[in-house]
Design a protein around this motif. Structure first.
Motif, PDB file in Angstrom:
ATOM      1  N   LEU A   1     -66.942-129.116  -1.982  1.00 39.47           N
ATOM      2  CA  LEU A   1     -65.489-129.038  -1.801  1.00 39.47           C
ATOM      3  C   LEU A   1     -64.771-130.112  -2.613  1.00 39.47           C
ATOM      4  CD1 LEU A   1     -65.501-128.330   2.030  1.00 39.47           C
ATOM      5  CD2 LEU A   1     -64.693-126.758   0.248  1.00 39.47           C
ATOM      6  N   TYR A   2     -65.325-131.327  -2.637  1.00 42.38           N
ATOM      7  CA  TYR A   2     -64.720-132.389  -3.456  1.00 42.38           C
ATOM      8  C   TYR A   2     -64.759-132.017  -4.942  1.00 42.38           C
ATOM      9  CZ  TYR A   2     -63.902-136.156  -0.044  1.00 42.38           C
ATOM     10  OH  TYR A   2     -63.407-136.934   0.970  1.00 42.38           O
ATOM     11  N   LEU A   3     -65.906-131.499  -5.393  1.00 46.17           N
ATOM     12  CA  LEU A   3     -66.012-131.129  -6.803  1.00 46.17           C
ATOM     13  C   LEU A   3     -65.071-129.974  -7.135  1.00 46.17           C
ATOM     14  CD1 LEU A   3     -67.420-131.552  -9.506  1.00 46.17           C
ATOM     15  CD2 LEU A   3     -69.222-129.978  -8.745  1.00 46.17           C
ATOM     16  N   SER A   4     -64.932-129.025  -6.211  1.00 47.30           N
ATOM     17  CA  SER A   4     -63.991-127.924  -6.400  1.00 47.30           C
ATOM     18  C   SER A   4     -62.567-128.433  -6.548  1.00 47.30           C
ATOM     19  CB  SER A   4     -64.082-126.958  -5.212  1.00 47.30           C
ATOM     20  OG  SER A   4     -63.047-126.000  -5.255  1.00 47.30           O
ATOM     21  N   ALA A   5     -62.185-129.377  -5.678  1.00 49.59           N
ATOM     22  CA  ALA A   5     -60.831-129.940  -5.752  1.00 49.59           C
ATOM     23  C   ALA A   5     -60.622-130.702  -7.054  1.00 49.59           C
ATOM     24  CB  ALA A   5     -60.595-130.853  -4.555  1.00 49.59           C
ATOM     25  N   GLU A   6     -61.661-131.412  -7.506  1.00 44.11           N
ATOM     26  CA  GLU A   6     -61.544-132.192  -8.740  1.00 44.11           C
ATOM     27  C   GLU A   6     -61.409-131.273  -9.955  1.00 44.11           C
ATOM     28  OE1 GLU A   6     -64.031-135.562 -11.321  1.00 44.11           O
ATOM     29  OE2 GLU A   6     -64.638-135.096  -9.259  1.00 44.11           O
ATOM     30  N   ARG A   7     -62.184-130.206  -9.976  1.00 43.24           N
ATOM     31  CA  ARG A   7     -62.175-129.300 -11.134  1.00 43.24           C
ATOM     32  C   ARG A   7     -61.103-128.220 -11.045  1.00 43.24           C
ATOM     33  NH1 ARG A   7     -68.585-127.831 -12.205  1.00 43.24           N
ATOM     34  NH2 ARG A   7     -69.272-129.910 -12.900  1.00 43.24           N
ATOM     35  N   GLY A   8     -60.617-127.958  -9.828  1.00 48.76           N
ATOM     36  CA  GLY A   8     -59.669-126.875  -9.640  1.00 48.76           C
ATOM     37  C   GLY A   8     -60.309-125.510  -9.774  1.00 48.76           C
ATOM     38  N   GLU A   9     -61.564-125.378  -9.330  1.00 52.45           N
ATOM     39  CA  GLU A   9     -62.272-124.113  -9.442  1.00 52.45           C
ATOM     40  C   GLU A   9     -63.256-123.957  -8.285  1.00 52.45           C
ATOM     41  OE1 GLU A   9     -65.998-125.323 -12.360  1.00 52.45           O
ATOM     42  OE2 GLU A   9     -64.069-124.850 -13.290  1.00 52.45           O
ATOM     43  N   THR A  10     -63.678-122.735  -8.039  1.00 61.68           N
ATOM     44  CA  THR A  10     -64.664-122.450  -7.010  1.00 61.68           C
ATOM     45  C   THR A  10     -66.048-122.901  -7.477  1.00 61.68           C
ATOM     46  OG1 THR A  10     -63.412-120.577  -6.151  1.00 61.68           O
ATOM     47  CG2 THR A  10     -65.778-120.597  -5.695  1.00 61.68           C
ATOM     48  N   ILE A  11     -66.812-123.521  -6.576  1.00 63.94           N
ATOM     49  CA  ILE A  11     -68.166-123.966  -6.885  1.00 63.94           C
ATOM     50  C   ILE A  11     -69.162-122.986  -6.274  1.00 63.94           C
ATOM     51  CG2 ILE A  11     -69.846-125.835  -6.679  1.00 63.94           C
ATOM     52  CD1 ILE A  11     -67.379-126.498  -8.414  1.00 63.94           C
ATOM     53  N   ARG A  12     -70.006-122.399  -7.126  1.00 58.74           N
ATOM     54  CA  ARG A  12     -71.019-121.453  -6.672  1.00 58.74           C
ATOM     55  C   ARG A  12     -72.300-122.189  -6.285  1.00 58.74           C
ATOM     56  NH1 ARG A  12     -67.878-116.948  -6.014  1.00 58.74           N
ATOM     57  NH2 ARG A  12     -66.353-116.879  -7.727  1.00 58.74           N
TER      58      ARG A  12
END
Length: 413
Positions: free
Chosen positions: A385-396
């Protein structure tokens, strides 16, 4: 070799702060247990904790001046790790070393949420506990909250059995901010409100969606999408308020952590059907106090719960004056008006049943329903979730890049 079952489990606490006292109060409702030791860095807090153990008649609790003394004590069977997030891996390393060297007779350990600050730390916590041959439990109290236990049992027994499994769980937890300065420091805590409170929300939601009797990993995480924001505490007035309360170590003008987080988690059940978790958490909520809201939806049914919709309420007019406190509800924000009262916070929030379960599992040598493996799975979702927020994309998922990932606020950037 410890002979099981043990008649009484003797617990040593690592940590003597707010959450340790919450756990201690809940132990009054647990059988076959004594609290026999405590270690924390503050001698004054240790003494106060030991005195409370005596007052609650939970045993003779010794205050230990060092962690090593507690781990090598002859009257301690299990450890509850309740110290700040940034200390937990070091505590586990010390316990592992003491057990492997034969200096400790401890055979079980429970750790407060979250298990660690990063996936790497969480994986090491699991490796150490397994290498030491210890039984282990992950202390996620909301899984054991009384409305969750009762609501899940009814939904799965009556509704899911006839119309199909639930497919959507919503969880929200909000309050006005933590008690201690380290919670507000991203590097020490591991993040902000997402790390601190989303760990509750994603795991209680995953628990509600899991078929009774099956392990949590019977559901597979497919993808996560997260958002974080600074809504309140970076505003100059409130940033200065934090500095006044906690000193220069909490600097929200220059080093803030998020005070709002949103999460969407997509999972699959054993038949490949999609399931969803929606969760929000906030340190920017000003109401009567801590608010937990849960929903579980299925084909022909719904479960709803809000912790502030209590049966007991008390009204106090402007003429009633007194000191501030949290005697009605945790994170209480007012002393007047129509106030909800949680008459048994330790029970409603799940601490009593959580500790009863851990004590009985450890005492009998059984595996708890929440283990360090579940703690690791939670941290993997949080880091996604943190990485998703940082990148602005869904993490698979699976997402190998999470192994070494550290959230931006924990990097102090």
């Amino acid at each position: 070799m410890t002979e099981l079952p043990k008649k009484t489990l003797r617990i040593g606490f690592v940590g003597s702060g707010f959450i340790a006292h919450f756990h201690l109060k809940s132990m009054v409702g647990v059988r076959n247990v004594e609290v026999t030791g405590v270690y924390s860095r503050s001698a004054e807090k240790r003494a106060r904790f030991a005195a409370e153990v005596t007052a609650l008649e939970l045993g003779e609790c010794r205050s230990h001046a060092s962690l090593e003394d507690l781990l090598s004590a002859d009257d301690v069977d299990a450890i509850w790790i309740l110290s700040p997030n940034y200390t937990r891996l070091d505590v586990m390393r010390a316990l592992h070393a003491a057990v492997k060297a034969g200096r400790s007779k401890i055979f079980a350990v429970a750790c407060e949420k979250p298990l660690a600050r990063t996936v790497g730390e969480a994986r090491e916590m699991l490796r150490l506990v397994e290498d030491a041959g210890l039984n282990h439990g992950y202390l996620e109290n909301q899984v054991f909250a009384t409305p969750v236990l009762r609501g899940k049992e009814i939904i799965w027994r009556r509704a899911a059995l006839t119309t199909g499994r639930p497919y959507l769980a919503r969880a929200a937890e909000e309050h006005s901010g933590p008690h201690e300065p380290w919670f507000w420091q991203g590097d020490k805590q591991g993040g902000g409100v997402l790390s601190d409170m989303m760990c509750h929300s994603v795991e209680v939601a995953r628990h509600l969606l899991t078929e009774p009797g099956k392990p949590r990993n019977s559901l597979t995480v497919k993808a996560v999408n997260g958002t974080v924001a600074n809504l309140k505490w970076t505003r100059p007035h409130y940033a200065d308020q934090l500095a006044s309360r906690f000193g220069r170590e909490v600097d929200y003008r220059n080093h803030p952590s998020e005070d709002f987080a949103r999460a969407t988690v997509t999972l699959a059940d054993e038949e490949g059907n999609d399931l969803m978790i929606e969760a929000t958490t906030s340190w920017a909520y000003v109401g009567a106090g801590l608010r937990i809201q849960l929903e579980l939806l299925g084909p022909e049914y719904a479960l709803e719960y809000s912790s502030l919709n209590t049966g007991l309420k008390i009204f106090m007019s402007r003429a009633v004056h007194g000191s501030e406190g949290e005697d009605l509800v945790e994170k209480q924000n007012a002393e007047q008006g129509l106030m909800p009262v949680l008459e048994d916070e330790a029970g409603v929030y799940g601490y009593t049943d959580e500790n009863r379960h851990m004590v009985e599992c450890f005492r009998k040598g059984e595996r708890p329903i929440e283990t360090f493996e579940d703690g690791l799975a939670v941290v993997e979702m949080l880091m996604g979730l943190y990485l998703s927020a940082e990148r602005g994309e869904t993490i698979r998922f699976p997402a190998p890049e999470l192994e070494d990932y550290v959230p931006v606020v924990a990097r102090r950037e």
